[in-house]
Write an enzyme that holds these catalytic residues in place. Structure first.
Site, mmCIF file in Angstrom:
data_model
loop_
_atom_site.group_PDB
_atom_site.id
_atom_site.type_symbol
_atom_site.label_atom_id
_atom_site.label_comp_id
_atom_site.label_asym_id
_atom_site.label_seq_id
_atom_site.Cartn_x
_atom_site.Cartn_y
_atom_site.Cartn_z
ATOM 1 C CD GLU A 266 1.768 18.460 -10.491
ATOM 2 O OE1 GLU A 266 2.544 19.269 -11.020
ATOM 3 O OE2 GLU A 266 2.159 17.521 -9.754
ATOM 4 C CB SER A 267 -3.822 15.372 -6.666
ATOM 5 O OG SER A 267 -4.684 14.891 -5.646
ATOM 6 C CB SER B 205 -0.884 0.066 1.255
ATOM 7 O OG SER B 205 -1.974 -0.785 1.120
ATOM 8 C CB CYS C 234 -5.384 19.696 -10.422
ATOM 9 S SG CYS C 234 -4.007 20.275 -9.388
ATOM 10 C CG HIS D 72 -4.243 -1.909 -0.911
ATOM 11 N ND1 HIS D 72 -3.601 -1.588 0.270
ATOM 12 C CD2 HIS D 72 -4.773 -3.128 -0.719
ATOM 13 C CE1 HIS D 72 -3.763 -2.575 1.131
ATOM 14 N NE2 HIS D 72 -4.474 -3.523 0.545
#
Length: 159
Positions: free
Chosen positions: A106-107, A99, A127, A112
């Site tokens: 940008e995020s 994980s 973004c 997982h």
């Protein structure tokens, strides 16, 4: 955080396995962001915060190879033209699942994996000028899935 707060979150009995080795990449310096740009994008005529890809890999390979997964996530970031801030990956035993998340300016990209089932779930949200769709071929080449499903959500859509 107090023990009571952990109990309320259902985390009072969590025991970390210190034998499991986690991998991280050191934070990278980030260029100053222009204050007047909110990094919303226009995609297919829709103004939105960004494109969020939900990716499912089936019958995939190397889903327990933590260094390989890290290298693949870095390649995704590079191909998409995003800015890597930090990667944190955690292996699970005994199945070898991983994980983790690559935190981006940008995020993020998260993963997982269930190597015993040949399955991995990834979220790719970006973004601005980043192009998350360019991660798809990187993932296909890296994990050689027998089947791959991709859904796209346009987050923060303007009405």
């Amino acid at each position: 955080m107090s023990h009571d707060a952990l109990f309320q979150l259902g985390m009072d009995s969590v025991v970390l396995n210190t034998a499991q080795k986690e991998e991280t990449v050191a934070p990278q310096p980030v260029l100053a962001v222009c204050e007047d740009k909110d990094h919303f994008i226009e995609k297919d005529g829709v103004l939105c915060a960004g494109s969020h890809l939900i990716v499912d890999l089936f019958e995939a390979e190397r889903l327990d190879d933590l260094p390989y997964i890290q290298k693949t996530l870095v390649k995704c970031v590079e191909e998409a033209g995003a800015t890597l801030l930090h990667i944190h990956l955690h292996p699970f035993e005994p199945n070898g699942g991983v994980s983790g998340v690559a935190v981006l300016a940008e995020s993020h990209i998260s993963i997982h994996s269930w190597p015993e089932r040949g399955y991995a779930a990834l979220d790719i949200f970006m973004c601005g000028d980043a192009k998350p769709e360019l991660c798809i071929d990187v993932l296909r080449q890296a994990f050689v899935p027998g089947r791959m499903e991709v859904q796209e959500l346009l987050r923060g859509r303007s009405a």
